[in-house]
Design an enzyme around this catalytic site. Structure first.
Site, PDB file in Angstrom:
ATOM      1  N   GLU A 246     -29.541   1.061   4.369  1.00 11.42           N
ATOM      2  CA  GLU A 246     -30.181   0.928   5.665  1.00 11.42           C
ATOM      3  C   GLU A 246     -31.400   1.796   5.864  1.00 11.42           C
ATOM      4  O   GLU A 246     -31.386   2.881   5.151  1.00 11.42           O
ATOM      5  CB  GLU A 246     -29.270   1.274   6.732  1.00 11.42           C
ATOM      6  CG  GLU A 246     -28.582   2.687   7.048  1.00 11.42           C
ATOM      7  CD  GLU A 246     -27.427   2.849   8.099  1.00 11.42           C
ATOM      8  OE1 GLU A 246     -27.961   2.416   9.395  1.00 11.42           O
ATOM      9  OE2 GLU A 246     -26.563   3.313   7.666  1.00 11.42           O
TER      10      GLU A 246
ATOM     11  N   LYS B 234     -28.250  -3.707  13.236  1.00 13.35           N
ATOM     12  CA  LYS B 234     -27.136  -2.723  13.496  1.00 13.35           C
ATOM     13  C   LYS B 234     -26.710  -2.908  15.155  1.00 13.35           C
ATOM     14  O   LYS B 234     -27.484  -2.862  16.275  1.00 13.35           O
ATOM     15  CB  LYS B 234     -27.338  -1.443  13.250  1.00 13.35           C
ATOM     16  CG  LYS B 234     -26.201  -0.624  12.905  1.00 13.35           C
ATOM     17  CD  LYS B 234     -26.445   0.704  12.452  1.00 13.35           C
ATOM     18  CE  LYS B 234     -25.331   1.628  12.201  1.00 13.35           C
ATOM     19  NZ  LYS B 234     -25.767   2.862  11.405  1.00 13.35           N
TER      20      LYS B 234
ATOM     21  N   CYS C  39     -23.369  -0.360   8.060  1.00 14.67           N
ATOM     22  CA  CYS C  39     -22.657   0.970   8.155  1.00 14.67           C
ATOM     23  C   CYS C  39     -21.653   0.973   9.249  1.00 14.67           C
ATOM     24  O   CYS C  39     -20.577   0.520   9.041  1.00 14.67           O
ATOM     25  CB  CYS C  39     -23.747   2.018   8.509  1.00 14.67           C
ATOM     26  SG  CYS C  39     -22.683   3.745   8.197  1.00 14.67           S
TER      27      CYS C  39
END
Length: 178
Positions: free
Chosen positions: A48, A117, A173
């Protein structure tokens, strides 16, 4: 793309990035993608925010850095166009005035989609809420890195035309833990 007993070779790479230097980081990512493809990988996952470096902190809000990240993405996509590999690369992206922590999913010189995200950590050592907005689930279309009508949203699945049983989904994540 050829599967081996139902498996596709996947690689990950984590280049030693430079803070707020997207073009240099794109070159490092390109080298990693080429090495992985030469070793037989058909899918490559990069970290990321790799194009700007995760620790760019408040620089992630600056138009110069955001613009440079998109230019670096365009460069990376062009440089890897002839490789038979799908790759995901992280970058901060401004969409409709909000900045998102995203993955661009790319193949054969195209940006197939951008996945934002959704769960933004703001505890412990994580201050992502300072820079990033939570990404939408619903898919809309955006212009990114000079490409128009690119799908943007967290609920995307990328299916291989040559091998329909191969489907790729991406979470960044915190999203996988939530």
């Amino acid at each position: 793309m050829i599967m081996n007993n139902g498996f596709v070779p996947v690689a990950t790479a984590s280049p030693n990035t430079r803070v707020a230097d997207p073009m240099a980081n794109a070159e490092l990512c390109c080298d990693a993608i080429v090495r992985a493809a030469n070793a037989g990988a058909k899918v490559v996952a990069l970290p990321e925010v790799v194009l700007t470096s995760y620790i760019a902190d408040d620089m992630l809000c600056h138009d110069i850095v955001l613009g440079a990240a998109e230019e670096a993405l365009a460069h990376l996509v062009a440089e890897t166009a002839k490789l038979d590999v799908v790759f995901s690369v992280g970058l901060p992206l401004c969409v409709n005035g909000k900045i998102y922590n995203t993955l661009a999913i790319c193949h054969a010189g195209e940006i197939m989609g951008v996945v934002p995200k959704t769960y933004i950590p703001t505890y412990g050592v994580d201050f992502e809420g300072r820079w990033f907005s939570s990404g939408p689930a619903d898919v809309t279309y955006i212009t990114v890195a000079g490409r128009e009508h690119v799908p943007f949203g967290s609920h995307q699945v990328f299916r291989c035309r040559q091998m329909p049983q191969l489907c790729l989904g991406y979470e960044i994540c915190e999203d996988i833990w939530a």
